[in-house]
Motif scaffolding. Sequence first.
Motif, PDB file in Angstrom:
ATOM      1  N   ARG A   1     -11.506  -0.501  10.139  1.00  0.00           N
ATOM      2  CA  ARG A   1     -12.171  -0.174   8.880  1.00  0.00           C
ATOM      3  C   ARG A   1     -11.880  -1.273   7.891  1.00  0.00           C
ATOM      4  O   ARG A   1     -10.748  -1.719   7.749  1.00  0.00           O
ATOM      5  CB  ARG A   1     -11.657   1.143   8.329  1.00  0.00           C
ATOM      6  N   SER A   2     -12.886  -1.708   7.216  1.00  0.00           N
ATOM      7  CA  SER A   2     -12.653  -2.748   6.216  1.00  0.00           C
ATOM      8  C   SER A   2     -12.353  -2.080   4.880  1.00  0.00           C
ATOM      9  O   SER A   2     -13.016  -1.140   4.466  1.00  0.00           O
ATOM     10  CB  SER A   2     -13.864  -3.660   6.095  1.00  0.00           C
ATOM     11  N   ARG A   3     -11.336  -2.564   4.275  1.00  0.00           N
ATOM     12  CA  ARG A   3     -10.991  -2.079   2.941  1.00  0.00           C
ATOM     13  C   ARG A   3     -11.719  -2.953   1.940  1.00  0.00           C
ATOM     14  O   ARG A   3     -12.075  -4.085   2.220  1.00  0.00           O
ATOM     15  CB  ARG A   3      -9.494  -2.172   2.721  1.00  0.00           C
ATOM     16  N   GLY A   4     -11.942  -2.454   0.788  1.00  0.00           N
ATOM     17  CA  GLY A   4     -12.630  -3.223  -0.241  1.00  0.00           C
ATOM     18  C   GLY A   4     -11.858  -4.490  -0.594  1.00  0.00           C
ATOM     19  O   GLY A   4     -10.649  -4.582  -0.409  1.00  0.00           O
ATOM     20  N   VAL A   5     -12.555  -5.459  -1.089  1.00  0.00           N
ATOM     21  CA  VAL A   5     -11.919  -6.709  -1.482  1.00  0.00           C
ATOM     22  C   VAL A   5     -11.057  -6.443  -2.702  1.00  0.00           C
ATOM     23  O   VAL A   5     -11.506  -5.860  -3.685  1.00  0.00           O
ATOM     24  CB  VAL A   5     -12.983  -7.785  -1.789  1.00  0.00           C
ATOM     25  N   ARG A   6      -9.821  -6.847  -2.631  1.00  0.00           N
ATOM     26  CA  ARG A   6      -8.876  -6.595  -3.706  1.00  0.00           C
ATOM     27  C   ARG A   6      -8.351  -7.922  -4.228  1.00  0.00           C
ATOM     28  O   ARG A   6      -8.000  -8.805  -3.454  1.00  0.00           O
ATOM     29  CB  ARG A   6      -7.720  -5.761  -3.167  1.00  0.00           C
ATOM     30  N   ASP A   7      -8.281  -8.048  -5.506  1.00  0.00           N
ATOM     31  CA  ASP A   7      -7.766  -9.261  -6.128  1.00  0.00           C
ATOM     32  C   ASP A   7      -6.240  -9.274  -5.974  1.00  0.00           C
ATOM     33  O   ASP A   7      -5.551  -8.379  -6.474  1.00  0.00           O
ATOM     34  CB  ASP A   7      -8.147  -9.284  -7.609  1.00  0.00           C
ATOM     35  N   PRO A   8      -5.667 -10.275  -5.268  1.00  0.00           N
ATOM     36  CA  PRO A   8      -4.214 -10.275  -5.052  1.00  0.00           C
ATOM     37  C   PRO A   8      -3.422 -10.546  -6.329  1.00  0.00           C
ATOM     38  O   PRO A   8      -2.233 -10.276  -6.370  1.00  0.00           O
ATOM     39  CB  PRO A   8      -4.004 -11.386  -4.027  1.00  0.00           C
ATOM     40  N   TRP A   9      -4.055 -11.082  -7.357  1.00  0.00           N
ATOM     41  CA  TRP A   9      -3.346 -11.410  -8.586  1.00  0.00           C
ATOM     42  C   TRP A   9      -3.491 -10.332  -9.656  1.00  0.00           C
ATOM     43  O   TRP A   9      -2.969 -10.463 -10.753  1.00  0.00           O
ATOM     44  CB  TRP A   9      -3.836 -12.746  -9.146  1.00  0.00           C
ATOM     45  N   SER A  10      -4.168  -9.255  -9.308  1.00  0.00           N
ATOM     46  CA  SER A  10      -4.356  -8.167 -10.267  1.00  0.00           C
ATOM     47  C   SER A  10      -3.038  -7.401 -10.439  1.00  0.00           C
ATOM     48  O   SER A  10      -2.291  -7.215  -9.494  1.00  0.00           O
ATOM     49  CB  SER A  10      -5.444  -7.237  -9.757  1.00  0.00           C
ATOM     50  N   ASN A  11      -2.757  -6.925 -11.624  1.00  0.00           N
ATOM     51  CA  ASN A  11      -1.547  -6.154 -11.844  1.00  0.00           C
ATOM     52  C   ASN A  11      -1.875  -4.655 -11.922  1.00  0.00           C
ATOM     53  O   ASN A  11      -1.067  -3.874 -12.401  1.00  0.00           O
ATOM     54  CB  ASN A  11      -0.809  -6.629 -13.090  1.00  0.00           C
ATOM     55  N   GLU A  12      -3.035  -4.248 -11.457  1.00  0.00           N
ATOM     56  CA  GLU A  12      -3.384  -2.841 -11.385  1.00  0.00           C
ATOM     57  C   GLU A  12      -2.807  -2.243 -10.096  1.00  0.00           C
ATOM     58  O   GLU A  12      -2.752  -2.914  -9.075  1.00  0.00           O
ATOM     59  CB  GLU A  12      -4.903  -2.673 -11.391  1.00  0.00           C
ATOM     60  N   PRO A  13      -2.400  -0.987 -10.123  1.00  0.00           N
ATOM     61  CA  PRO A  13      -1.892  -0.356  -8.900  1.00  0.00           C
ATOM     62  C   PRO A  13      -3.006  -0.210  -7.855  1.00  0.00           C
ATOM     63  O   PRO A  13      -4.181  -0.099  -8.217  1.00  0.00           O
ATOM     64  CB  PRO A  13      -1.375   0.998  -9.370  1.00  0.00           C
ATOM     65  N   PRO A  14      -2.667  -0.207  -6.562  1.00  0.00           N
ATOM     66  CA  PRO A  14      -3.672  -0.174  -5.510  1.00  0.00           C
ATOM     67  C   PRO A  14      -4.275   1.203  -5.245  1.00  0.00           C
ATOM     68  O   PRO A  14      -5.016   1.371  -4.311  1.00  0.00           O
ATOM     69  CB  PRO A  14      -2.899  -0.667  -4.293  1.00  0.00           C
ATOM     70  N   PHE A  15      -3.998   2.212  -6.047  1.00  0.00           N
ATOM     71  CA  PHE A  15      -4.575   3.544  -5.809  1.00  0.00           C
ATOM     72  C   PHE A  15      -5.735   3.860  -6.698  1.00  0.00           C
ATOM     73  O   PHE A  15      -6.077   3.227  -7.630  1.00  0.00           O
ATOM     74  CB  PHE A  15      -3.525   4.651  -5.942  1.00  0.00           C
TER      75      PHE A  15
END
Length: 87
Positions: free
Chosen positions: A73-87
């Motif tokens: 399953r592909s997870r959405g593209v996530r910005d690695p430098w974002s400081n938002e929680p992954p949930f």
Amino acid sequence: MRPRLQLTGWDRRTLTLTDTPRPDCPRCEGEGGFAYDYGDHEGEYAGTDWDPCTCWDETRRRTLFRLPRIPRRSRGVRDPWSNEPPF
């Protein structure tokens, strides 16, 4: 033949039936072969070589079946430098 199930392959997984060394072999003591170290022309360690015992034929194998690939399953593209929680 002393059969054993083995999972082989990294790109296409396959279930195979293979032979195993004789556990009570007096020559190899159930190891299936003999390992020995060797050196280069200067006497330094150059590697380990392995000779199979006569109690075991390592080329004796039968492919039972190929295992199906399970799509990831592909997870959405996530910005690695974002400081938002992954949930």
